[in-house]
Design a protein around this motif. Structure first.
Motif, short mmCIF file in Angstrom:
data_model
loop_
_atom_site.label_atom_id
_atom_site.label_comp_id
_atom_site.label_asym_id
_atom_site.label_seq_id
_atom_site.Cartn_x
_atom_site.Cartn_y
_atom_site.Cartn_z
N ASP A 14 -11.57 9.40 2.72
CA ASP A 14 -11.62 7.96 3.07
C ASP A 14 -10.24 7.46 3.51
OD1 ASP A 14 -11.22 6.58 -0.32
OD2 ASP A 14 -10.42 8.40 0.62
N ARG A 40 0.88 -1.19 0.00
CA ARG A 40 0.00 0.00 0.00
C ARG A 40 0.90 1.22 0.00
NH1 ARG A 40 -4.24 3.03 -1.15
NH2 ARG A 40 -4.61 4.70 0.31
N LYS A 46 -13.39 12.17 -7.33
CA LYS A 46 -12.16 11.41 -7.59
C LYS A 46 -12.42 10.35 -8.65
CE LYS A 46 -10.73 9.91 -3.63
NZ LYS A 46 -9.74 9.20 -2.80
N GLN A 59 -9.01 3.73 4.70
CA GLN A 59 -8.10 3.02 3.78
C GLN A 59 -6.82 2.63 4.52
OE1 GLN A 59 -7.75 5.89 0.52
NE2 GLN A 59 -8.67 4.30 -0.77
MG MG Z 1 -7.03 7.27 -0.70
#
Ligand code: MG
Ligand code: GTP
Ligand code: MG
Ligand code: ZN
Length: 386
Positions: free
Chosen positions: A255, A238, A374, A259
């Motif tokens: 978010d 990630r 987004k 996440q």
């Molecule tokens: Mg993000």
């Protein structure tokens, strides 16, 4: 970029058009000083810009050339010189000789000043993404010594920002064209400027990890890696951009926190790496992100707000992430993200993104529009109902 074919053209006497269009379009002709000929110098002089000679600043200083006053970030001029045995120093032949003698690493005693070749000192493409630094890395990439002749390309009216004019000139003279960004990416592929510095245990509420800090001479920022070993041959990764409001303050406007914590849980489970990147505000920083939030209260969306502030929609790049993974010995990854640009950027640098794993996040009434924008404007593939 086919560097070998560019080298062939250079050896035929064709200077490279080096474009810098990150802010305003500008292009220089660049040619290896060690093979400078009167013909090439004469062609470069016809560009009407200032003919300069670039070398690494510390090399110039070690050979006794001294700098002229310059401000932070500007081109670093040193004294203009002529080779001592030149008669006037102004002719194409004499300037070619001065260039060759400078490329023979002769010290300042062999030159007189003021002269007709302006010396420019490069401070490293990682510190300054300018034509001076770009020309030196380009010389090295093409297999020449780190000494270059450069000159700005001015059009008929003397303007140096004319893209059409520049590309036509390149076309008509069959000159190779390179963007400073291409040189930067090749520089990132070839030179490892991020190294592991410290590695410590980090027990967290999401699992037991190790945290790794780095010596970072690439963008000089404090990015860290959260690692769960053992991980598979192709680890789960990630790349998380820092979001103080989301990650730390629990903001419902994005978010990020969900996440981040979901990714940590996934990595704790399977093994892998989370890179926590100092890229607040999609690269515009916390101060400006809050300004962008303020603008969004007046009705702008997250992309429009960046643009009104004079930034691109997303200012982030992923060279540091690429080099952190390489410093950790990783060259193939499965990437947890909803943002296709991250995988594209890493692959362009040479990281093999074997697979994409959707990054689960939380929708709130405060981030629904943000997520929609987004998806619509930044191409994010949001894997959950918005
Ligand atoms: Mg993000
Ligand atoms: N400029 C700006 N940055 C924002 C805004 N909201 C969140 N961010 C930043 O956006 C970054 C997170 O980017 P996202 O687009 O949420 O996600 P991503 O990392 O691109 O993609 P994923 O990998 O799917 O999470 C963090 O640096 C946040 O600080 C905003 O309205 N404006
Ligand atoms: Mg310039
Ligand atoms: Zn956020």
């Amino acid at each position: 970029m086919n560097w070998d074919s560019i080298r062939e053209k250079v050896l035929e006497g064709k200077p490279v058009v080096l474009i810098d269009d990150r802010r305003e379009f500008e292009a220089d002709l660049v040619y290896p000083a060690e093979i400078a000929s009167p013909e090439v110098v004469n062609f470069m002089l016809s560009m009407k810009g200032l003919l300069c000679f670039t070398m690494d600043m510390e090399v110039a200083l070690s050979r006794g050339f001294f700098p002229l006053p310059s401000k932070e970030g500007e081109t670093n001029f040193l004294i203009p010189v002529d080779y001592m045995e030149n008669f006037t120093g102004i002719t194409a032949e004499e300037r070619a000789l001065t260039a060759k003698k400078l490329a023979e690493a002769l010290s300042v005693e062999h030159f007189r000043y003021p002269g007709h070749l302006h010396l420019l000192g490069g401070i490293g493409l990682n510190r300054r993404r300018g034509h001076t630094e770009g020309s030196l890395e380009l010389m090295e990439i093409l297999g020449f010594k780190r000494y270059a002749l450069i000159v700005e390309i001015l059009d008929e009216t003397g303007n140096s920002h004319n893209r059409e004019y520049t590309l036509r000139l390149a076309e008509e003279n069959d000159l190779p064209v390179v963007n400073i960004d291409d040189v930067w990416k090749e520089f990132v592929r070839r030179k490892q400027l991020i190294r592991v510095y410290a590695n410590a245990r980090l027990p967290t509420r999401y699992g037991d990890f190790r945290i790794v800090s780095f010596d970072n001479e690439l963008d000089f920022k404090e990015h860290v890696a959260i690692v769960k070993e053992p991980y598979r041959e192709v680890p789960l990764v990630r790349i998380h951009s820092k979001c103080l409001t989301g990650d730390t303050l629990g903001s419902l406007k994005c978010d990020c926190w969900s996440q981040l914590t979901n990714a940590l849980r996934m990595i704790a489970q399977e093994g892998g790496i989370l890179l926590y990147m100092d890229q607040e505000g999609r690269g515009i920083g916390l101060k400006e992100k809050i300004k962008a939030y303020e603008l969004q209260e007046d009705g702008l969306d997250t992309v429009e707000a960046n643009e009104v502030l004079g930034y691109r929609a997303d200012e982030r790049t992923y060279e540091a992430a690429f080099q952190m993974l390489r410093a950790l010995g990783v060259s193939r990854i499965r990437l947890i993200t909803n943002n296709p640009r991250k995988a594209e950027a890493l692959e362009e640098l040479g990281m093999e993104v074997v697979g994409i794993v959707p990054a689960p996040g939380e929708v709130t009434e405060h981030n629904r529009l943000y997520l929609k924008v987004k998806a619509e404007k930044l191409g994010h593939r949001i894997p959950f109902e918005i």
